[in-house]
Scaffold this active site. Structure first.
Site: not given
Lengths: 680, 680
Positions: A135, A137, A318, A341, A440
Site C-alpha cells: 500500500y 501512499q 521480584r 503505576r 494511520e
C-alpha cells in the site's frame, strides 16, 4: 527446577474464576477456543521460534522472516485454516512481515475501491498469494496530508494508459511495508491528471517487480529505507522507498469503484480521459474507517496486556527491601507506589479490550446495513455514523495508542533494570508498537478532528439538531454546565452514575469553553489554530469519557462466573478514578468536583488497589498468553525468572569466546603501554 | 546542494546574539572553547565514525567500540590532553564503553574509599590503564537495596585473606558495565564476614582476569549478560555477569578508608580479623553523592538538548498542510500544538543546564571545605549538606532523568514517522538514556527519600530548627499555607516573585498535607507505605520548585550579549508556566490559585510560545553541537534533510542485492504455488 510453579501462591489468592474470565477477555467461548488452539500450535512449532531475534543481523533477520511467512502460509494451506484461524496464526507468529500489508491493506483496498471487474481480476491472485501487494501512499515529504502527495498519474488518451511518475525527490514513496524487497504489486496513490487538470489523489494498481525473476520493472527504482528503532522489532519488515520514471499502466488499473482516502470523492476516467462523478453515497466511507480504528484499538489492548502481564508477574517474583531478621524481602507488587503505576495499566488493558469489542460490534452493525446495498434505507446508519464521527474518524484509538506506548514503557520501568534486557521482551514490544502513534494519522491531527466535531456539535445545539451516539450527552449540556457532584464519602465514587456525570460534565465544559473562545474570533480558523492545544485537551476529555462509559456498559451485561463481575467492577473503578486523579486539574478548574471530593476519589482509588492486588496474577493469566507469545523471561508463567535470565545471557554471541575479538589489537596494547606504536 | 544553509531564513529571525548564548550554555568562555575544539577534533576523525552502528552485529559492534576506545586513548596521549579535555573527548566520542566505568566509577571508588597506601598502589596503574577496572555492585536478585547483597567476603585469619564467594544464583553480579569482556579488575561489593559475624556490605578490589592472556582467574566465571534495548545504544557495552567460587584476595584489598555506599559506615579489619570503627565524620559522604547527582543532571541536559535540537530543526524543515493555491505548506514549527509540546522541552533543556551548573558550584564549594581536612571547622558545610539533603541524596536529578526520557521520546514523536528511523538519531539517543532512570537508584525509591526528608523538616518546624538550603521556604510555612496569588491579568505571571510563591505554596501545602496524614497513624512507617504515592507527588512538587528557583537565580546574574537575557527570561517563563499548567490539579486542589488564574497562566504561556518561535533555531544552535555529535539526518545544521535521508537508505545491508536473500527459497515457491512441496 523445571515444572515448579513459583507463582502458585499468588494464583491461589485469586477470588474469581479465571477460566470464566478468559472467556470474557476473548469475547466468546468460541473466540477463546480458536485463540487457545492456534496460539499453542504456533508456540509448539520450532519454526516460529523468536528468542534469537535480537542478535541477528539485518539480512539474517529478514531472511528469517521470509522463512516464517512461507512456513505460516504452508501451515495455513495444509491445515485448511479458516480466514479467522489464519489471521490468528499470523497474529501469534508475532513478527511484522510483508504479509501484514498484503492482507491488511492491499486486499482491503481492492475490495473497497475496485470495481466488480477489478475485484474479479485481482482478488483471486491475491488470495492465493500469486501476487504480493502493498500500500504505497506516504512519500518522503508527505505524511498526514494525503492531499499534498506529489506522485502523478497522467492519463494518455493516445495509448489509453496512465503514466505514473515521481516528479521530485520528496515525491518518492517512503515507508510502505512490504515494498522494499518483497511486493510484486502495490496500490499506489497519485494525483490524477487528465487533460492538464489535477483531479486530486487516487489509487492505482501498479506491478513493481517481475513475476519471473523478481527484478524491478523498467522505470522503477525500489529499495529498503534502512534500520528502524529496536533490535528485531520492525526491522523484520522491508519498509520501502519507490520512485517512478514515467511508468505506464492500463487505464483499468485505476481503482474506480469508490475513490477515496479520508477525503471522499467518487470518480471514473473514461476512455476519452473525461472524469465522471458517480453517485455512491458518502456514508460508505465510514465502514472502512471504523474497521481500521477498531483493529488499532484491539491491537492496543493486546500489546498493553502483554506488557502488563510481564510486569505484573515479575512484580510478584521480584523482592526488594523490607526484610526483617534476614527473612524474605517484600514482593514489589505489595508496594503502593508500584500498585499506583501498575494497576491503572492493568485496568486500562481491560478498558481498551471492551471499547474495542464495542467498536467491533459497531463495525458489524454498520457493515450489515451497508451491504444491503440499498443506501436510501439506511437512516439509522447515517445518524450513527454522523454521531460517531468523532470516534470513527479519529481519536479514541489514537489516544489509546499513545497511552499504549507510554504504558508499555511504564511496564518496562516497573521491571527495574532487567526490563532493559532484550530477554525481558519489553524493548521489542515497545519498539514494535511505537509507530502506531504515527501511522494511520498523526495523533494530534486526529484529535483536532475530534475537537472540530465537538465544537460543531455544540454550535448546532441551538438549532434543535439533537446530538447522537457518543456525543448524545451534549444534549444535556445545560444540566452538565451547572451540575455539582454530591460525593460526600469515598464510597460514593463507586457509583457508576456519579462517575459518569463528572466525566460528562468535564468533557462538556471543556468543549463549551473552547467553543466560546473560538466564537470571539472573526476568522474561526485563526482561532482554531491559536487555541489548538486547548482543543486537543477537550478532545482527550471526550475520548476518555467514551472509554469509561463503554466499560460501564459492559458491566450492565450478564457476566457469568464466580467473582468475575466484581473484579471487573474494581478494574472499572480503578480506570475511571485513576483518570480523574491524573486529570484533576480539568475536573477542578471546570468546577465539576471540589478539592475535597478529589481527595476522596484518591482514597477510594487506594482502597481499590488493595482489593485488586491479590487478584492481579490471575487477572493477567486470564489473557491466556503462551510463554512463546509473551517472549519474556521476566513474564514466564511459572515465575522461574532468575535461572532463565542467567541461562539466556550465555547465548549472546559475545560469549562465543572467553577473550573477545579485538582484545589483541585494541585492549592488550593499551594494558601493555604499547598503544603509541600500535596500528589501529 | 552541498553548502547551502536551508535554515538560514530561520537563523536570520533570531533576536539575540547566538555566540554569546553559546558561552552562557557552556558555562564560561573557556568551557566553550574546550568543548568547541574537542568536538571538532572528534567529528573530523574518521575513526570515530558512528553512523554505521545500527547495522553492525553484536560482535562487530563491540570490536568497533574497543577500537574507538584504544584510538581515543592514543589521541589523548599523543596530544597530551588535560584531564578535562580527555573527558570531553570521551564525551564527544559518544559511545558507551568500558572506559566510562573505569574513569567514572572504578577510579573514584579507589580515590574515595582507598587508604593512602591503597591509592598509591592502585591509582598509578589505573591512570595509565595498565589495569582496567569496573564497579561490581548489583546482583541478579538485588538492585536498589544494596544492604540486601548476598556475595560474601569472609576473612580467613590463617592466611590473612578474604574469601570472595557467590553463595546463590541470585548473588551473581549482574549488570556492571565493562565487566563482561574487558575489565581486569573490579571493585566488588560483598558482605564482610569476620568470625562468623556479618558486618554489612563493603568494597574489595578483586583481580578478575590474567594480565597475560586475559583469561578469567581461577574460581571466576564471567560473561556478557546479552543484548539490551536499542540497535547500537548500550550494546557497545559489555555489561557483565560474574560468579565467585571461593576466590582469595589479600586483606589489604578491602577498601578501608571510608567504607560506605549510601549507608555510612567506617570500618577497618585488623590482622586478627577484628572490625574497628574509625572516626571519619559522616559529612564526608555528601561530597561523593553531590558529585554523582550533579553529573547525572548535567548528562540529562546534554541528552535532552540533543533531542530538542533535532526536533526543532526538523520542525522548521518539515511542512505539512496549510498550502493555499499550490504554495508551500506550513512549517510544522508554526503550529501551536507542535509549539506546546516542543518549546517546554527546549525550556527544560536550559532549566536543567542551569540547575546542573548550580549543583556543580555546590559540589566545588562542599569539596573545598572538606579538602581542608579539618572536619571540625566546617559548620557551614554541615548546615549546607543538611539543608540540601533532599537534593543531594535524591531527587531533582532523578526526576529529571525520568522527564529526560519522556522528553527524548516526545522529540521523536514530534519528528513524525521519520523519527522512527535509526538515521534520525533519536532511537539511539532514547535507548542510551533509558537506563539512567534506573541506575543510581530507582526513581521512586529516591523520591520517597526526599519525601521523608520533607516530612521530617516539617515535623521539626515547631522545635525551632530552621530549615536551610532548598528547604528554607518551609520556614515561611505559615504564610505559605494561607497566601493567595493576586494574579489578575496574564502579564502578572511574568513576575518571578508571583511564580515562585505559588510554587512554594504548592510544595509546602502538599508536604504539610502528607505530614498531617502520617501523624494519624500510630505506626508512622505503615502510614508512609500506605500513602507513598502521595508522598512521591509532594516530592516532585518540591523538586520542581528547586529547578524553577535556580532558573530565576540564574536570571539575577549579569548576562552579557544582545538580547540574551530576554530570551532566557522567556524560556524560564515557559518552563514554570508549563509545569503550572501540567500540574494544575495540584495548584487548584491546594487552593494556591483559582481556575481563572490558571487560565490566565495558560494565556501567558501561549504568548511566550509565539515570542520564542522565531528564536527557536538559534536557541538550539547555541548548544553548539556538531553534526557528528548529533548523529541525526533530521537534525542536520544545514537542514538538507530529504536528500540525505534518501542517500542513507541505500546504505542498509538489505540493499546490497536487488533480490533479497531468501527470495528463491521462501518467496518464489509461494508466488508459484509450489509451497506444498517446498522444504523450508
Amino acid at each position: 527446577m523445571e515444572g515448579v510453579d513459583y507463582l502458585a501462591p499468588e494464583r491461589n489468592k485469586a477470588q474469581f474464576d479465571v477460566e470464566e474470565m478468559k472467556i470474557v477477555w476473548a469475547g466468546s467461548r468460541n473466540a477463546f477456543e480458536v485463540s487457545d488452539r492456534i496460539s499453542r500450535l504456533v508456540a509448539s512449532d520450532p519454526a516460529f521460534r523468536k528468542d534469537n531475534r535480537a542478535v541477528l543481523g539485518r539480512k539474517e533477520l529478514f531472511k528469517n522472516t521470509l522463512k516464517k511467512a512461507a512456513h505460516a502460509w504452508k501451515r495455513i494451506i495444509e491445515l485448511r485454516l479458516t480466514e479467522e484461524e489464519a489471521s490468528k496464526l499470523r497474529f501469534y507468529v508475532d513478527e511484522p512481515a510483508f504479509t501484514d500489508l498484503h492482507w491488511g491493506m492491499f486486499v482491503p483496498a481492492i475490495k473497497g475501491q475496485g470495481t466488480e471487474e477489478q475485484q474479479q481480476k485481482w482478488l483471486p491472485l491475491a488470495y492465493k498469494m500469486q501476487i504480493i501487494g502493498c500500500y504505497a501512499q506516504t512519500e518522503l515529504g508527505h505524511g498526514s496530508n494525503v492531499q499534498g502527495l506529489e506522485t502523478t498519474a497522467t492519463f494518455d488518451p493516445q495509448t489509453d494508459e496512465f503514466v505514473i511518475h515521481s516528479p521530485t525527490l520528496t515525491s518518492s514513496k517512503w515507508w510502505p511495508g512490504g515494498l522494499g524487497k518483497v511486493s510484486t504489486h502495490a496500490v499506489v496513490y497519485a494525483r490524477l491528471i487528465t487533460d492538464g487538470q489535477d483531479h486530486g489523489v487516487h489509487g492505482f494498481i501498479v506491478q513493481l517487480r517481475s513475476l519471473d525473476d523478481h527484478l524491478p520493472l523498467p522505470g522503477i527504482t525500489i529499495g529498503d529505507i534502512g534500520m528502524k528503532f529496536g533490535n528485531g522489532a520492525y526491522n523484520t519488515m522491508d519498509n520501502g522507498v519507490l520512485r517512478f520514471d514515467n511508468v505506464r499502466i492500463p487505464r483499468n488499473q485505476m481503482l474506480m469503484r469508490l475513490v477515496l482516502f479520508r477525503s471522499i470523492m467518487v470518480l471514473q476516467v473514461t476512455r476519452e480521459g473525461k472524469c465522471v462523478r458517480s453517485n455512491v453515497p458518502r456514508q460508505l466511507v465510514y465502514g472502512t474507517m471504523v474497521y481500521v480504528r477498531q483493529s488499532i484499538v484491539s491491537d492496543a489492548s493486546c500489546a498493553l496486556s502483554r506488557a502488563v502481564c510481564i510486569a505484573t508477574r515479575y512484580s510478584a517474583v521480584r523482592r526488594q527491601f523490607g526484610s526483617t531478621n534476614g527473612g524474605l524481602e517484600t514482593q514489589v507488587i505489595d508496594y503502593k507506589t508500584q500498585q499506583a503505576r501498575l494497576f491503572p495499566l492493568l485496568a486500562s488493558a481491560y478498558a481498551f479490550r471492551f471499547v474495542g469489542e464495542w467498536l467491533k460490534w459497531l463495525y458489524m452493525d454498520v457493515t450489515q446495513r451497508l451491504q444491503a446495498n440499498d443506501f436510501s434505507t439506511l437512516p439509522e446508519a447515517h445518524a450513527c455514523t454522523a454521531g460517531l464521527k468523532s470516534l470513527t474518524t479519529s481519536a479514541t484509538a489514537v489516544k489509546l495508542t499513545s497511552l499504549l506506548q507510554d504504558g508499555i514503557e511504564e511496564c518496562r520501568k516497573l521491571c527495574g533494570g532487567h526490563g532493559y534486557l532484550c530477554s525481558s521482551g519489553l524493548p521489542e514490544l515497545f519498539a514494535v508498537y511505537v509507530p502506531t502513534c504515527t501511522y494511520e494519522g498523526d495523533n494530534i491531527v486526529l484529535l483536532l478532528q475530534v475537537a472540530r466535531h465537538l465544537v460543531k456539535t455544540i454550535s448546532q445545539l441551538g438549532s434543535g439538531k439533537k446530538p447522537v451516539g457518543t456525543t448524545a450527552y451534549m444534549g444535556r449540556v445545560e444540566h452538565l454546565m451547572q451540575c455539582r457532584s454530591d460525593v460526600q464519602k469515598a464510597e460514593d465514587w463507586l457509583k457508576p452514575n456519579v462517575v459518569l456525570e463528572v466525566f460528562e460534565a468535564r468533557a462538556a465544559r471543556m468543549s463549551v469553553a473552547c467553543a466560546q473562545t473560538l466564537s470571539k474570533f472573526t476568522n474561526p480558523e485563526e482561532g482554531f489554530l491559536e487555541h489548538s492545544a486547548d482543543l486537543v485537551e477537550a478532545a482527550v476529555a471526550h475520548c476518555q469519557l467514551i472509554v469509561v462509559s463503554k466499560f460501564f456498559d459492559k458491566l450492565q451485561q450478564d457476566i457469568p462466573g464466580k467473582g468475575v463481575k466484581p473484579q471487573l467492577q474494581i478494574l472499572c473503578g480503578i480506570y475511571a478514578l485513576f483518570l480523574l486523579h491524573k486529570h484533576q486539574g480539568d475536573f477542578l478548574s471546570t468546577g465539576c468536583i471540589t478539592p475535597k471530593q478529589a481527595s476522596l476519589a484518591n482514597d477510594q482509588l487506594r482502597s481499590l488497589y488493595s482489593q485488586v492486588c491479590p487478584n492481579a496474577i490471575a487477572l493477567v493469566d486470564a489473557f491466556n498468553y503462551t510463554d512463546h507469545y509473551l517472549g519474556s523471561v521476566l513474564g514466564r508463567y511459572d515465575g522461574n525468572v532468575y535461572p532463565k535470565l542467567y541461562e539466556e545471557a550465555w547465548k549472546d554471541p559475545l560469549n562465543d569466546s572467553v577473550v573477545p575479538a579485538g582484545y589483541h589489537e585494541y585492549v592488550r596494547p593499551m594494558l601493555k603501554q604499547q598503544l603509541r606504536n600500535a596500528r589501529l
